[in-house]
Motif scaffolding. Sequence first.
Motif, PDB file in Angstrom:
ATOM      1  N   ARG A 196     -21.921  -1.933  11.044  1.00  0.00           N
ATOM      2  CA  ARG A 196     -22.036  -3.046  12.122  1.00  0.00           C
ATOM      3  C   ARG A 196     -21.620  -4.546  11.261  1.00  0.00           C
ATOM      4  N   ALA A 197     -20.538  -4.204  10.570  1.00  0.00           N
ATOM      5  CA  ALA A 197     -19.872  -5.402   9.873  1.00  0.00           C
ATOM      6  C   ALA A 197     -19.385  -6.403  10.896  1.00  0.00           C
ATOM      7  N   SER A 198     -19.431  -7.663  10.531  1.00  0.00           N
ATOM      8  CA  SER A 198     -18.677  -8.654  11.529  1.00  0.00           C
ATOM      9  C   SER A 198     -17.134  -9.226  10.937  1.00  0.00           C
ATOM     10  N   ASP A 199     -16.944  -8.844   9.437  1.00  0.00           N
ATOM     11  CA  ASP A 199     -15.722  -9.195   9.069  1.00  0.00           C
ATOM     12  C   ASP A 199     -15.521  -8.176   7.949  1.00  0.00           C
ATOM     13  N   ILE A 200     -14.273  -7.931   7.804  1.00  0.00           N
ATOM     14  CA  ILE A 200     -13.662  -7.341   6.370  1.00  0.00           C
ATOM     15  C   ILE A 200     -12.784  -8.092   5.610  1.00  0.00           C
ATOM     16  N   HIS A 201     -13.145  -8.109   4.659  1.00  0.00           N
ATOM     17  CA  HIS A 201     -12.409  -9.162   3.576  1.00  0.00           C
ATOM     18  C   HIS A 201     -11.463  -8.237   2.702  1.00  0.00           C
ATOM     19  N   LEU A 202     -10.202  -8.384   2.528  1.00  0.00           N
ATOM     20  CA  LEU A 202      -9.349  -7.411   1.634  1.00  0.00           C
ATOM     21  C   LEU A 202      -8.777  -8.666   0.641  1.00  0.00           C
ATOM     22  N   GLU A 203      -9.242  -8.485  -0.592  1.00  0.00           N
ATOM     23  CA  GLU A 203      -8.830  -9.572  -1.364  1.00  0.00           C
ATOM     24  C   GLU A 203      -7.972  -9.261  -2.907  1.00  0.00           C
ATOM     25  N   PRO A 204      -6.795  -9.563  -3.012  1.00  0.00           N
ATOM     26  CA  PRO A 204      -5.975  -9.256  -3.983  1.00  0.00           C
ATOM     27  C   PRO A 204      -6.182 -10.203  -5.180  1.00  0.00           C
ATOM     28  N   PHE A 205      -6.674 -10.018  -6.573  1.00  0.00           N
ATOM     29  CA  PHE A 205      -6.763 -10.845  -7.641  1.00  0.00           C
ATOM     30  C   PHE A 205      -5.942 -10.312  -8.523  1.00  0.00           C
ATOM     31  N   GLU A 206      -5.734 -10.868  -9.756  1.00  0.00           N
ATOM     32  CA  GLU A 206      -5.066 -10.421 -10.792  1.00  0.00           C
ATOM     33  C   GLU A 206      -4.926  -9.183 -11.221  1.00  0.00           C
ATOM     34  N   LYS A 207      -6.176  -8.725 -11.486  1.00  0.00           N
ATOM     35  CA  LYS A 207      -6.388  -7.221 -12.092  1.00  0.00           C
ATOM     36  C   LYS A 207      -7.258  -6.340 -11.244  1.00  0.00           C
ATOM     37  N   LEU A 208      -7.548  -6.751  -9.927  1.00  0.00           N
ATOM     38  CA  LEU A 208      -8.217  -5.974  -9.058  1.00  0.00           C
ATOM     39  C   LEU A 208      -7.948  -6.196  -7.554  1.00  0.00           C
ATOM     40  N   PHE A 209      -8.044  -5.327  -6.752  1.00  0.00           N
ATOM     41  CA  PHE A 209      -8.017  -5.412  -5.213  1.00  0.00           C
ATOM     42  C   PHE A 209      -9.360  -5.021  -4.762  1.00  0.00           C
ATOM     43  N   ARG A 210      -9.932  -5.973  -3.979  1.00  0.00           N
ATOM     44  CA  ARG A 210     -11.501  -5.961  -3.556  1.00  0.00           C
ATOM     45  C   ARG A 210     -11.450  -5.849  -2.142  1.00  0.00           C
ATOM     46  N   VAL A 211     -12.295  -5.002  -1.464  1.00  0.00           N
ATOM     47  CA  VAL A 211     -12.719  -4.721  -0.103  1.00  0.00           C
ATOM     48  C   VAL A 211     -14.304  -5.215   0.162  1.00  0.00           C
ATOM     49  N   ARG A 212     -14.423  -6.124   1.006  1.00  0.00           N
ATOM     50  CA  ARG A 212     -15.964  -6.361   1.063  1.00  0.00           C
ATOM     51  C   ARG A 212     -16.178  -6.426   2.620  1.00  0.00           C
ATOM     52  N   PHE A 213     -17.301  -6.144   3.035  1.00  0.00           N
ATOM     53  CA  PHE A 213     -17.733  -6.375   4.566  1.00  0.00           C
ATOM     54  C   PHE A 213     -18.907  -7.437   4.620  1.00  0.00           C
ATOM     55  N   ARG A 214     -19.077  -8.217   5.698  1.00  0.00           N
ATOM     56  CA  ARG A 214     -19.877  -9.083   6.063  1.00  0.00           C
ATOM     57  C   ARG A 214     -20.771  -8.390   6.947  1.00  0.00           C
ATOM     58  N   VAL A 215     -21.901  -7.890   6.644  1.00  0.00           N
ATOM     59  CA  VAL A 215     -23.048  -7.360   7.158  1.00  0.00           C
ATOM     60  C   VAL A 215     -24.218  -8.097   7.467  1.00  0.00           C
ATOM     61  N   ASP A 216     -24.588  -8.403   8.506  1.00  0.00           N
ATOM     62  CA  ASP A 216     -25.627  -9.318   9.073  1.00  0.00           C
ATOM     63  C   ASP A 216     -25.635 -10.792   8.308  1.00  0.00           C
ATOM     64  N   GLY A 217     -24.261 -11.205   8.346  1.00  0.00           N
ATOM     65  CA  GLY A 217     -24.094 -12.549   7.819  1.00  0.00           C
ATOM     66  C   GLY A 217     -23.693 -12.684   6.145  1.00  0.00           C
ATOM     67  N   VAL A 218     -24.059 -11.498   5.513  1.00  0.00           N
ATOM     68  CA  VAL A 218     -24.021 -11.595   4.118  1.00  0.00           C
ATOM     69  C   VAL A 218     -23.088 -10.787   3.428  1.00  0.00           C
ATOM     70  N   LEU A 219     -21.932 -11.168   2.565  1.00  0.00           N
ATOM     71  CA  LEU A 219     -20.664 -10.269   2.166  1.00  0.00           C
ATOM     72  C   LEU A 219     -21.374  -9.502   1.230  1.00  0.00           C
ATOM     73  N   GLU A 220     -20.797  -8.202   1.160  1.00  0.00           N
ATOM     74  CA  GLU A 220     -21.242  -7.192   0.032  1.00  0.00           C
ATOM     75  C   GLU A 220     -19.840  -6.317  -0.155  1.00  0.00           C
ATOM     76  N   GLU A 221     -19.619  -6.091  -1.378  1.00  0.00           N
ATOM     77  CA  GLU A 221     -18.691  -5.390  -2.009  1.00  0.00           C
ATOM     78  C   GLU A 221     -18.681  -3.772  -1.649  1.00  0.00           C
ATOM     79  N   ILE A 222     -17.558  -2.967  -1.019  1.00  0.00           N
ATOM     80  CA  ILE A 222     -17.513  -1.909  -0.546  1.00  0.00           C
ATOM     81  C   ILE A 222     -16.854  -1.038  -1.396  1.00  0.00           C
ATOM     82  N   MET A 223     -15.646  -1.333  -1.941  1.00  0.00           N
ATOM     83  CA  MET A 223     -14.633  -0.602  -2.846  1.00  0.00           C
ATOM     84  C   MET A 223     -13.526  -1.391  -3.411  1.00  0.00           C
ATOM     85  N   ARG A 224     -13.138  -0.872  -4.384  1.00  0.00           N
ATOM     86  CA  ARG A 224     -11.885  -1.617  -5.049  1.00  0.00           C
ATOM     87  C   ARG A 224     -10.830  -0.452  -5.207  1.00  0.00           C
TER      88      ARG A 224
END
Length: 565
Positions: A196-224
């Motif tokens: 029931r996520a409202s948003d998916i964030h896929l974010e590239p950084f220098e040393k990692l690639f992060r996937v976060r979901f916004r569930v009930d208005g709050v972002l949480e990290e799901i996987m790298r």
Amino acid sequence: MSSRLGELLVRRRLITAEQLNKLLEDPETAQQPFSVAVVRRQLVDEAELAAILQREYHLSLLDPSVMNIPPEVIRLVPVNIVQRHHLIPISLSGSSLTVAMSDPSNLVAINEVKFLTGYDVKVAVACVSAITAAIEKYYEEGSNYEEVLTQLGADDDVEVVEGEEDIDLKELERATEDAPVVRLVNAILTSAIKRRASDIHLEPFEKLFRVRFRVDGVLEEIMRPPLKLKNAITSRIKVMASLDIAERRLPQDGRIKLKLGRGQEMDFRVSVLPTIFGEKIVLRLLDKSNLQLDMTKLGFDDDQLRDFKEAIYKPYGMVLVTGPTGSGKTTTLYSALSELNRVTSNISTAEDPVEFNLPGINQVQIHEEIGLNFAAALRSFLRQDPDIIMVGEIRDFETAEIAIKAALTGHLVLSTLHTNDAPSTINRLLNMGVEPFLVASSVNLILAQRLARLICTNCKEPAEIHPQALLDIGVPEEEVGTFTPFHGAGCPSCNGSGYRGRIALYEVMPVTENIRELVLNGASASEIKRTAVANGMKTLRMSGIQKLKQGLTTIHEVVRVTMAD
């Protein structure tokens, strides 16, 4: 490093808050699992730690170092995940994979194993040394990291040239069709729907690639996902959204329609933004099946709902809904339009973007690049014999002026603004350049709103809150002790958060005669607010306290989403 376990140990008085902060700030331990760091620093005995976690989470206590774990189970989880999160797969039964962990509160690790294996994950507790020994026993140096990368699209398969001028398009296109990459992207999208996520964030950084979901208005990290897959995953999503995979320097917007079976469809609104380490992608999930159009279920109190309905049923005038992005303004406006949608009414909307299709309502998608902005759409509406007009957002003087004139010439106008509360909306219009007499004579009602998380009904329990904390947030002294605050203990249903779903908090301000006089006299927002409260308006904080008293949300949520009066 997660501090969830650290907070538990502080609560149990096994470590101090100062020791916790030092551990979290220490660069040497910051990259380790917290359970490993706290044992290696000899702050907590590992056997005592395992026993506490077993009791806290009601899990089995195992010793993986003396178990015979099948090779096919070991191959399911790559060595980099095992070492990073200090866990080891134990057994596979049907669709469930059992994993022994030294820190079962690490939800990121559990979610990452779910994504990589496709199995449901059951957790058991093990001592730090037992997991270390098992990792050394079953995972030789570099034994299957490359193997799993091959399954997900190996380095050779998906690497693309980083230089902006030398993009190998054929190679990039081939990488996006690589079966493991396709499976991984599909898994991310379908998992977001299930959670029931409202948003998916896929974010590239220098040393990692992060996937976060916004569930009930709050972002949480799901996987790298492995960093080497960054370009292939990004390009795969761009292909699905019909975007230009060769353009990596400019923002792009697109849409993905996913068929879920049984006639269900899910739309994803895709936004691609170039950052210094690659393209960040945000996908907004638009689920029409979950669109709540019944006003009585949005969170209105009875008197607030009465005032709001009275305003939208007036034959002309303006109703404004205010709040930040993601506060549910669109849902409230759509519910109002659904209520007003009759064969006898001509309803037109100008939206950017059109989030949901509403049968019987003429919806116009704004295209700024070709000159179709809110003002241009409004002018056109007025030549189309409208009864009700909805403008997605009043952003400038031109749009405000046309909307107000429409409201003064026999049309009901619904719109949104970005303001902090209902009274300050008046000043926002005046600052745009609208004359006070036009604001006073056109606006019928202003509604401000926020979304607060609902306590999970499966793990809801009474919360111990000091009476002073309730007084500090604005609970009247005579009401303290007359109700029981609740919170969520955390369970599989809410993924350990204690919350599931959201409810709207409303501040409904009808523009009465005495408020019109204040507007004409140039009164400040605080004066308007005092008068509105005297007239019976509940502020956002009052609305939050009401939901707290009803046992729907927590004191933490009330403080998070509302300001003190």
